[in-house]
Design an enzyme around this catalytic site. Structure first.
Site, PDB file in Angstrom:
ATOM      1  N   GLN A  81      23.518 -56.091 144.173  1.00 16.04           N
ATOM      2  CA  GLN A  81      24.427 -56.246 145.302  1.00 16.04           C
ATOM      3  C   GLN A  81      24.784 -54.878 145.854  1.00 16.04           C
ATOM      4  OE1 GLN A  81      28.993 -56.643 145.782  1.00 16.04           O
ATOM      5  NE2 GLN A  81      28.354 -58.566 144.869  1.00 16.04           N
ATOM      6  N   HIS A 120      27.289 -52.362 148.514  1.00 15.48           N
ATOM      7  CA  HIS A 120      28.436 -52.122 149.377  1.00 15.48           C
ATOM      8  C   HIS A 120      27.935 -51.604 150.724  1.00 15.48           C
ATOM      9  CE1 HIS A 120      31.537 -51.392 145.896  1.00 15.48           C
ATOM     10  NE2 HIS A 120      31.381 -52.668 146.175  1.00 15.48           N
ATOM     11  N   GLU A 169      28.257 -56.625 150.565  1.00 13.13           N
ATOM     12  CA  GLU A 169      29.710 -56.779 150.680  1.00 13.13           C
ATOM     13  C   GLU A 169      30.278 -55.623 151.495  1.00 13.13           C
ATOM     14  OE1 GLU A 169      33.572 -56.775 147.624  1.00 13.13           O
ATOM     15  OE2 GLU A 169      31.634 -55.971 146.987  1.00 13.13           O
ATOM     16  N   GLU A 182      34.338 -62.796 146.583  1.00 16.87           N
ATOM     17  CA  GLU A 182      34.227 -62.151 145.273  1.00 16.87           C
ATOM     18  C   GLU A 182      35.536 -61.525 144.794  1.00 16.87           C
ATOM     19  OE1 GLU A 182      30.765 -59.362 143.472  1.00 16.87           O
ATOM     20  OE2 GLU A 182      31.918 -58.441 145.087  1.00 16.87           O
ATOM     21  N   GLN A 237      32.884 -60.843 138.893  1.00 13.00           N
ATOM     22  CA  GLN A 237      32.593 -59.423 139.053  1.00 13.00           C
ATOM     23  C   GLN A 237      33.434 -58.728 137.993  1.00 13.00           C
ATOM     24  OE1 GLN A 237      33.008 -56.309 142.721  1.00 13.00           O
ATOM     25  NE2 GLN A 237      34.808 -57.533 142.299  1.00 13.00           N
ATOM     26  N   ASP A 253      30.079 -50.184 140.067  1.00  9.89           N
ATOM     27  CA  ASP A 253      30.345 -49.967 141.489  1.00  9.89           C
ATOM     28  C   ASP A 253      31.521 -49.042 141.760  1.00  9.89           C
ATOM     29  OD1 ASP A 253      32.367 -51.651 140.691  1.00  9.89           O
ATOM     30  OD2 ASP A 253      32.214 -52.986 142.406  1.00  9.89           O
ATOM     31  N   SER A 297      27.826 -54.667 141.142  1.00 11.93           N
ATOM     32  CA  SER A 297      28.619 -55.500 142.044  1.00 11.93           C
ATOM     33  C   SER A 297      29.005 -54.647 143.243  1.00 11.93           C
ATOM     34  CB  SER A 297      29.843 -56.084 141.340  1.00 11.93           C
ATOM     35  OG  SER A 297      30.543 -55.106 140.612  1.00 11.93           O
TER      36      SER A 297
END
Length: 554
Positions: A142, A144, A171, A222, A297, A336, A363
């Site tokens: 995933q 950012h 995200e 999330e 997460q 993350d 995440s």
């Protein structure tokens, strides 16, 4: 005192800029096992748990009560608790014991018992466990997607590049919260330009986040945070019951949901009840399971500075990731938040999840330079793409990403920026100039882009909500302006909301919108020669890093 030049050189190393603390169990600064952690126990009467980890039911706080009523398989509880923690730990790493058998056994144990099991496993054994217990057969990743300017055009371009590079989820969040509708829309469009089927979410205040989801501008959530002590839960203005209600609000509207938790939050907020980081995170994960969330997460996340400061802290992070998998939850295993000045240390921390594979190794891998990461910086960022791809090639490991060419990157960034320009124009939102499209096409980060009219953007964002703009309007605008392929992809994402298949544990979508989850593509690892192996087309893809020497050209 005359100083050793060796020690002076070592003192100047980046690792010694990090913060460290000795164990301080009274304040919760202890990773794996506090002298104040409860002794595992359970007692069942008339189909109800009346004792949990040394507490009788009349002494339960609301976390105990929620876990007892909703998170433990009562029919198995006493039988599972009778198996020694050491035996359970050995079963986790035994290739002859299946994931299914272990999950059934684990379903009846308590949070304190779970922590005790983890304390029997060293880091290599924890990695062995994660390789077998993660839900989905093939690991994922995933990203950012954020920037300092909250520039929706850059968000779209970075989302397109991130999707092209292999991220299955993306995200975003904002420096200015009111930008959320534009950020969500840009992320949705850009992701589908890069690779159809990428899931997206916008981290905002919960009411706004839910509204964006209902309107079809996001496809998952999330940031439903849960905590391991009652006092911290209350300070977070919530209870396990309110989180379960919010989870059902998302799920009833076809939105995939993961909760968020992570060791260190209770110590950071001053209400750890003298318990270890691991035990409190076990409680969080039991609440997550009991609330019906498909995943979590976790892995300390934004509290990694606390967990990373104590002895065995990084071992604890991997332990809590494994606990999530053992509870049958989809696991986005953090990595993350940047926690160290040492490149060596941050890489070592990530390898614990990278090597065995998790449902989402990050995440939030920062798919932008870290100065643009509005989630406070990630362990890896856009400047590490090549390093990460080389690590995959070095070890023949699938970390969820793939090498790309400069031509591909320029193409998808430009197409995403033009698509947002067209949609904003069609929907009468804030204008996007050709110069801005050109800048983000070739930009590394927001230092390379042009300023936007903030007043116009905020008015446009407010207009999205007031005018009732939805994902269907985005589809129409894309189709009317020549982006039929992107319109089709966004429409397919909306259709997924109706089908609901991607609400299964660890679900992602491939480029053809087929759901891959822990249900229809379960992890089938049972030792050497079994489970997911990096080979075939995927291995050929991983090998094609840039700057490679062709022996035939020598």
């Amino acid at each position: 005192m005359k100083r050793s030049k060796r020690i002076e050189a070592l003192d100047a190393r980046p690792v010694n800029l990090d913060g460290y603390i000795n164990e301080w169990p009274e304040m919760g600064f202890i990773a794996m096992k506090s002298p104040y952690d409860p002794t595992p126990s359970v007692k069942v009467e008339d189909g109800k748990i009346v004792e949990l980890d040394g507490k009788s039911r009349e002494d339960f706080d609301f976390i105990d009560q929620f876990i007892a009523d909703y998170a433990i398989n009562i029919d198995r509880a006493e039988k599972s608790m009778s198996v020694s923690s050491l035996e359970i730990a050995r079963m986790i790493v035994d290739i002859h014991v299946s994931r299914k058998e272990i999950l059934e056994l684990i379903s009846g144990i308590t949070p304190a018992k779970m922590a005790e099991v983890m304390n029997h496993l060293n880091v290599v054994e924890l990695m062995m466990g994660m390789q077998k217990i993660r839900a989905r057969r093939v690991p994922g990743n995933q990203a950012h997607i954020t920037n300092l300017k909250d520039d929706p055009v850059q968000i779209a371009a970075d989302a397109a590049e991130g999707a092209l590079r292999g991220f299955s989820e993306e995200e975003t969040t904002m420096g200015v919260a009111r930008y959320a509708p534009l950020s969500a829309m840009a992320l949705l469009i850009g992701s589908q330009v890069g690779r159809p089927g990428v899931l997206t979410q916008c981290s905002a205040e919960e009411a706004t986040e839910l509204e964006l989801g209902i309107r079809g501008l996001t496809t998952y959530a999330e940031t439903l945070s849960v905590y391991g002590t009652e006092k911290v839960f209350i300070d977070g203005d919530d209870t396990p019951y309110s989180k379960a209600f919010l989870n059902s609000a998302y799920a009833s509207r076809g939105l995939k949901v993961r909760f968020s938790s992570g060791s260190g939050s209770e110590a950071l907020m001053g209400s750890s009840e003298k318990k270890s980081l691991l035990y409190l995170e076990c409680r969080c994960l039991y609440v997550t399971k009991g609330a019906g969330s498909q995943g979590t997460q976790n892995g300390s996340v934004s509290c990694i500075g606390v967990t990373g400061s104590v002895p065995a802290g990084i071992r604890e992070v991997l332990s809590e990731n494994l606990v999530a998998a053992l509870l049958g939850l989809e696991c986005a295993s953090s990595n993350d938040q940047s926690f160290s000045n040492s490149d060596m240390r941050r890489t070592a921390r990530t390898m614990l999840e990278f090597l065995p594979g998790t449902d989402f190794i990050f995440s939030g891998y920062a798919a932008e330079p870290n100065y643009d990461n509005m989630f406070a910086g990630s362990n890896f960022d856009a400047e590490d793409f090549d390093d990460y791809n080389v690590l995959q090639r070095d070890m023949q490991v699938d970390g969820g990403l793939r090498p790309v060419t400069e031509e591909q990157v320029i193409h998808v960034r430009n197409k995403a920026a033009r698509a947002v320009q067209a949609v904003f124009r069609t929907l009468n939102l804030s204008p996007v100039s050709d110069e801005q499209v050109e800048a983000v096409t070739y930009a590394h980060g927001s230092k390379d882009t042009l300023p936007r009219d903030i007043t116009a953007d905020l008015a446009a964002a407010e207009g999205v909500l007031k005018r009732g703009i939805t994902g269907v309007d985005v589809v129409k605008a894309l189709a009317e302006t020549g982006f039929e392929d992107v319109a089709s992809s966004v429409l397919n994402m909306l259709k997924q909301r109706v089908a609901g298949d991607y609400m299964q544990t660890a679900a992602i979508l491939d480029k053809d919108f087929h759901v891959l989850s822990g249900v229809n593509t379960p992890n089938d690892y049972m030792g050497p020669g079994t489970g997911y192996r990096v080979d075939g087309d995927r291995w050929e893809e991983i090998k094609q890093i840039p700057h490679i020497i062709n022996p035939y050209d020598i």
